[in-house]
Design a protein around this motif. Structure first.
Motif, PDB file in Angstrom:
ATOM      1  N   VAL A 158     -10.812  19.077  -2.787  1.00 29.93           N
ATOM      2  CA  VAL A 158      -9.548  20.103  -3.691  1.00 29.93           C
ATOM      3  C   VAL A 158      -8.987  20.928  -3.089  1.00 29.93           C
ATOM      4  CG1 VAL A 158      -9.123  21.536  -5.351  1.00 29.93           C
ATOM      5  CG2 VAL A 158     -10.384  19.011  -5.221  1.00 29.93           C
ATOM      6  N   GLY A 159      -7.838  21.397  -2.412  1.00 24.71           N
ATOM      7  CA  GLY A 159      -7.571  22.849  -1.275  1.00 24.71           C
ATOM      8  C   GLY A 159      -7.296  21.999  -0.599  1.00 24.71           C
ATOM      9  N   ALA A 160      -7.189  21.395   0.315  1.00 26.98           N
ATOM     10  CA  ALA A 160      -7.220  20.974   1.469  1.00 26.98           C
ATOM     11  C   ALA A 160      -5.802  21.019   1.657  1.00 26.98           C
ATOM     12  CB  ALA A 160      -7.338  19.709   1.747  1.00 26.98           C
ATOM     13  N   VAL A 161      -5.872  21.776   3.080  1.00 26.76           N
ATOM     14  CA  VAL A 161      -3.685  21.807   3.642  1.00 26.76           C
ATOM     15  C   VAL A 161      -3.405  20.110   3.588  1.00 26.76           C
ATOM     16  CG1 VAL A 161      -2.431  22.726   5.298  1.00 26.76           C
ATOM     17  CG2 VAL A 161      -5.109  23.552   4.627  1.00 26.76           C
ATOM     18  N   LEU A 162      -1.637  20.465   2.258  1.00 25.82           N
ATOM     19  CA  LEU A 162      -1.980  18.697   2.674  1.00 25.82           C
ATOM     20  C   LEU A 162      -0.842  18.919   4.188  1.00 25.82           C
ATOM     21  CD1 LEU A 162      -0.818  18.519  -0.868  1.00 25.82           C
ATOM     22  CD2 LEU A 162      -2.733  17.285   0.233  1.00 25.82           C
ATOM     23  N   GLU A 163      -0.179  17.207   4.374  1.00 27.64           N
ATOM     24  CA  GLU A 163       0.048  17.297   5.955  1.00 27.64           C
ATOM     25  C   GLU A 163       1.199  16.623   5.406  1.00 27.64           C
ATOM     26  OE1 GLU A 163      -1.956  15.836   9.129  1.00 27.64           O
ATOM     27  OE2 GLU A 163      -3.198  17.543   8.735  1.00 27.64           O
ATOM     28  N   PRO A 164       3.287  17.015   4.899  1.00 25.67           N
ATOM     29  CA  PRO A 164       3.645  16.138   4.652  1.00 25.67           C
ATOM     30  C   PRO A 164       4.252  15.074   5.642  1.00 25.67           C
ATOM     31  CG  PRO A 164       4.289  18.856   4.469  1.00 25.67           C
ATOM     32  CD  PRO A 164       3.529  18.709   5.437  1.00 25.67           C
ATOM     33  N   GLN A 165       4.058  15.698   7.425  1.00 26.99           N
ATOM     34  CA  GLN A 165       4.006  14.419   7.541  1.00 26.99           C
ATOM     35  C   GLN A 165       2.756  13.003   7.958  1.00 26.99           C
ATOM     36  OE1 GLN A 165       3.659  15.132  11.618  1.00 26.99           O
ATOM     37  NE2 GLN A 165       4.317  13.401  12.886  1.00 26.99           N
ATOM     38  N   LYS A 166       1.806  13.345   7.114  1.00 34.21           N
ATOM     39  CA  LYS A 166       1.107  12.419   7.100  1.00 34.21           C
ATOM     40  C   LYS A 166       1.521  11.906   5.545  1.00 34.21           C
ATOM     41  CE  LYS A 166      -3.762  11.147   5.772  1.00 34.21           C
ATOM     42  NZ  LYS A 166      -5.260  12.089   6.179  1.00 34.21           N
ATOM     43  N   LEU A 167       1.602  12.128   4.786  1.00 32.59           N
ATOM     44  CA  LEU A 167       2.630  11.723   3.451  1.00 32.59           C
ATOM     45  C   LEU A 167       3.932  11.117   3.832  1.00 32.59           C
ATOM     46  CD1 LEU A 167       1.877  14.475   1.245  1.00 32.59           C
ATOM     47  CD2 LEU A 167       0.568  12.904   1.390  1.00 32.59           C
ATOM     48  N   LEU A 168       5.001  11.197   4.728  1.00 30.83           N
ATOM     49  CA  LEU A 168       5.832  10.926   4.954  1.00 30.83           C
ATOM     50  C   LEU A 168       5.360   9.609   5.974  1.00 30.83           C
ATOM     51  CD1 LEU A 168       8.290  13.545   5.910  1.00 30.83           C
ATOM     52  CD2 LEU A 168       7.843  12.320   3.499  1.00 30.83           C
ATOM     53  N   ILE A 169       4.708   9.365   6.598  1.00 31.84           N
ATOM     54  CA  ILE A 169       4.002   8.384   7.455  1.00 31.84           C
ATOM     55  C   ILE A 169       3.113   7.341   6.498  1.00 31.84           C
ATOM     56  CG2 ILE A 169       2.665   7.018   9.008  1.00 31.84           C
ATOM     57  CD1 ILE A 169       2.873  10.079  10.297  1.00 31.84           C
ATOM     58  N   THR A 170       2.443   7.668   5.438  1.00 28.91           N
ATOM     59  CA  THR A 170       2.298   6.728   4.074  1.00 28.91           C
ATOM     60  C   THR A 170       2.459   5.915   3.763  1.00 28.91           C
ATOM     61  OG1 THR A 170       0.299   8.230   3.917  1.00 28.91           O
ATOM     62  CG2 THR A 170       0.533   6.686   2.184  1.00 28.91           C
ATOM     63  N   LEU A 171       4.339   6.560   2.880  1.00 31.30           N
ATOM     64  CA  LEU A 171       5.254   6.251   1.996  1.00 31.30           C
ATOM     65  C   LEU A 171       5.855   5.374   3.248  1.00 31.30           C
ATOM     66  CD1 LEU A 171       6.536   9.002   0.215  1.00 31.30           C
ATOM     67  CD2 LEU A 171       4.983   7.013  -0.931  1.00 31.30           C
ATOM     68  N   THR A 172       6.093   5.502   4.252  1.00 34.13           N
ATOM     69  CA  THR A 172       6.908   4.991   5.200  1.00 34.13           C
ATOM     70  C   THR A 172       6.351   3.011   5.320  1.00 34.13           C
ATOM     71  OG1 THR A 172       6.763   6.396   6.866  1.00 34.13           O
ATOM     72  CG2 THR A 172       8.700   6.879   6.155  1.00 34.13           C
ATOM     73  N   ASP A 173       5.214   3.908   5.927  1.00 32.75           N
ATOM     74  CA  ASP A 173       4.437   2.629   6.533  1.00 32.75           C
ATOM     75  C   ASP A 173       3.685   1.349   4.890  1.00 32.75           C
ATOM     76  OD1 ASP A 173       3.760   3.372   8.616  1.00 32.75           O
ATOM     77  OD2 ASP A 173       1.846   4.016   7.885  1.00 32.75           O
ATOM     78  N   THR A 174       4.393   1.911   3.775  1.00 29.20           N
ATOM     79  CA  THR A 174       3.864   1.379   2.371  1.00 29.20           C
ATOM     80  C   THR A 174       5.179   0.345   2.167  1.00 29.20           C
ATOM     81  OG1 THR A 174       2.437   2.882   1.228  1.00 29.20           O
ATOM     82  CG2 THR A 174       3.534   1.448   0.038  1.00 29.20           C
ATOM     83  N   LEU A 175       6.375   1.250   2.260  1.00 32.45           N
ATOM     84  CA  LEU A 175       7.728   1.003   2.667  1.00 32.45           C
ATOM     85  C   LEU A 175       7.893  -0.645   2.971  1.00 32.45           C
ATOM     86  CD1 LEU A 175      10.164   0.380   0.936  1.00 32.45           C
ATOM     87  CD2 LEU A 175      11.203   2.408   2.962  1.00 32.45           C
ATOM     88  N   ARG A 176       7.591  -0.699   4.734  1.00 33.96           N
ATOM     89  CA  ARG A 176       7.592  -1.309   5.689  1.00 33.96           C
ATOM     90  C   ARG A 176       6.586  -2.609   5.038  1.00 33.96           C
ATOM     91  NH1 ARG A 176       3.941  -2.392   8.662  1.00 33.96           N
ATOM     92  NH2 ARG A 176       3.683  -0.648   8.558  1.00 33.96           N
ATOM     93  N   ALA A 177       5.434  -2.113   5.084  1.00 33.73           N
ATOM     94  CA  ALA A 177       4.272  -3.306   4.201  1.00 33.73           C
ATOM     95  C   ALA A 177       4.992  -3.964   3.311  1.00 33.73           C
ATOM     96  CB  ALA A 177       3.370  -3.129   4.355  1.00 33.73           C
ATOM     97  N   SER A 178       5.773  -3.149   2.318  1.00 31.57           N
ATOM     98  CA  SER A 178       6.179  -4.158   1.434  1.00 31.57           C
ATOM     99  C   SER A 178       7.469  -5.111   1.640  1.00 31.57           C
ATOM    100  CB  SER A 178       6.507  -2.889   0.228  1.00 31.57           C
ATOM    101  OG  SER A 178       5.010  -2.284   0.119  1.00 31.57           O
ATOM    102  N   THR A 179       7.987  -4.549   2.576  1.00 31.01           N
ATOM    103  CA  THR A 179       9.414  -5.133   2.751  1.00 31.01           C
ATOM    104  C   THR A 179       8.977  -5.877   3.385  1.00 31.01           C
ATOM    105  OG1 THR A 179      10.389  -2.562   2.713  1.00 31.01           O
ATOM    106  CG2 THR A 179      11.635  -4.482   3.805  1.00 31.01           C
ATOM    107  N   TYR A 180       8.415  -6.259   4.239  1.00 33.02           N
ATOM    108  CA  TYR A 180       7.520  -7.985   4.508  1.00 33.02           C
ATOM    109  C   TYR A 180       7.633  -8.503   4.083  1.00 33.02           C
ATOM    110  CZ  TYR A 180       4.866 -10.368   8.321  1.00 33.02           C
ATOM    111  OH  TYR A 180       4.724 -11.922   9.356  1.00 33.02           O
ATOM    112  N   ILE A 181       6.710  -8.883   3.566  1.00 29.22           N
ATOM    113  CA  ILE A 181       5.851  -9.336   2.519  1.00 29.22           C
ATOM    114  C   ILE A 181       6.840 -10.178   0.863  1.00 29.22           C
ATOM    115  CG2 ILE A 181       4.449  -9.082   0.618  1.00 29.22           C
ATOM    116  CD1 ILE A 181       2.657  -7.728   1.265  1.00 29.22           C
ATOM    117  N   MET A 182       7.739  -8.718   1.068  1.00 30.05           N
ATOM    118  CA  MET A 182       9.024  -9.200  -0.216  1.00 30.05           C
ATOM    119  C   MET A 182       9.597  -9.972   0.552  1.00 30.05           C
ATOM    120  SD  MET A 182       8.209  -8.327  -2.455  1.00 30.05           S
ATOM    121  CE  MET A 182       6.198  -7.490  -2.569  1.00 30.05           C
TER     122      MET A 182
END
Length: 250
Positions: A158-182
């Motif tokens: 709580v209170g940690a500085v959020l990195e938008p780049q890290k959040l976007l990388i997480t979502l794009t990696d999830t999208l890539r892995a999900s697309t590969y499986i589907m």
């Protein structure tokens, strides 16, 4: 006995922001068929349940100035939404696979109301999406998400500085892995549709006078339905088994 009622309420609200943000986008709980007050009460009940576990982590942050506390509310909500979106993207991938499957087997029936969301879907896509989500609930995927939320207080305090780049990388990696499986799940139907249409095209070249479209469509649909009957169990099993690696990798 509560010695600091104001601090307790503020700590509970910070916990509710992360939990509520997750349930706002979590598959099943964020469905349009589920009333908003039920989602609110579920998120509040879980926040009350986990607050004693997170007390030493959350309570020291409630003494921050008002402006900082508003920032904490925004960051905690964003973290919860991100964890819910990881699971939601994976489930939306199954709808993507269902759309590919429906197109490949020529099942172009008029779309109807979806069972889960308030959108229009074909009956096959709606059936596959509902089966996949029901199987995830049977395998207690929501327990896995809650465990990940509790662990997120260590990875992102709580209170940690959020990195938008890290959040976007997480979502794009999830999208890539999900697309590969589907795509892997829908690949047999893609191959079936491709081979069938190539064969029908050759037949049309050999016998142009035959109305190929009207003759081939029943065979395309019936063959695709038989394939779906034989492959639906394996598809759902691979879909359910793929959730844990995708979610836990982040």
């Amino acid at each position: 006995m509560i010695t600091d009622p104001q601090g307790t309420v503020l700590a509970l609200f910070l916990t509710f922001c992360r939990m509520g943000g997750c349930f706002m986008t979590l598959p099943g709980f964020s469905s349009a068929r589920l009333p908003a007050n039920i989602r609110l009460f579920v998120a509040l009940a879980i926040s009350l349940a986990v607050l004693p576990i997170l007390w030493d982590t959350v309570y020291p942050k409630v003494s921050a100035p008002p402006a900082t506390y508003v920032g904490l509310i925004a960051s905690e909500t964003l973290i919860g939404v991100m964890y819910g979106m990881i699971a939601r993207i994976y489930v939306l991938g199954l709808q993507f696979a269902g759309a590919i499957l429906t197109m490949s087997i020529g099942f172009s029936a008029p779309p109807g109301h979806d069972v889960i969301e308030d959108i229009s879907e074909t009956s096959v896509t709606s059936f596959i999406s509902f089966c996949g989500l029901m199987l995830l609930f049977l395998m207690d995927f929501h327990h896995m998400v809650l465990h990940g939320l509790l662990d997120s207080y260590t990875a992102t305090p709580v209170g940690a500085v959020l990195e938008p780049q890290k959040l976007l990388i997480t979502l794009t990696d999830t999208l890539r892995a999900s697309t590969y499986i589907m795509l892997r799940l829908a690949s047999p139907f893609l191959i079936y549709g491709l081979l069938f249409n190539v064969a029908i095209g050759l037949i049309n070249k050999l016998a142009p006078q035959v109305p190929v479209y009207f003759i081939s469509t029943p065979f395309l649909v019936s063959g695709g339905v038989i394939m779906l009957y034989l492959a639906i169990a394996a598809m759902m099993r691979q879909f359910a088994d793929g959730f844990a690696p995708v979610f836990n990798s982040f």
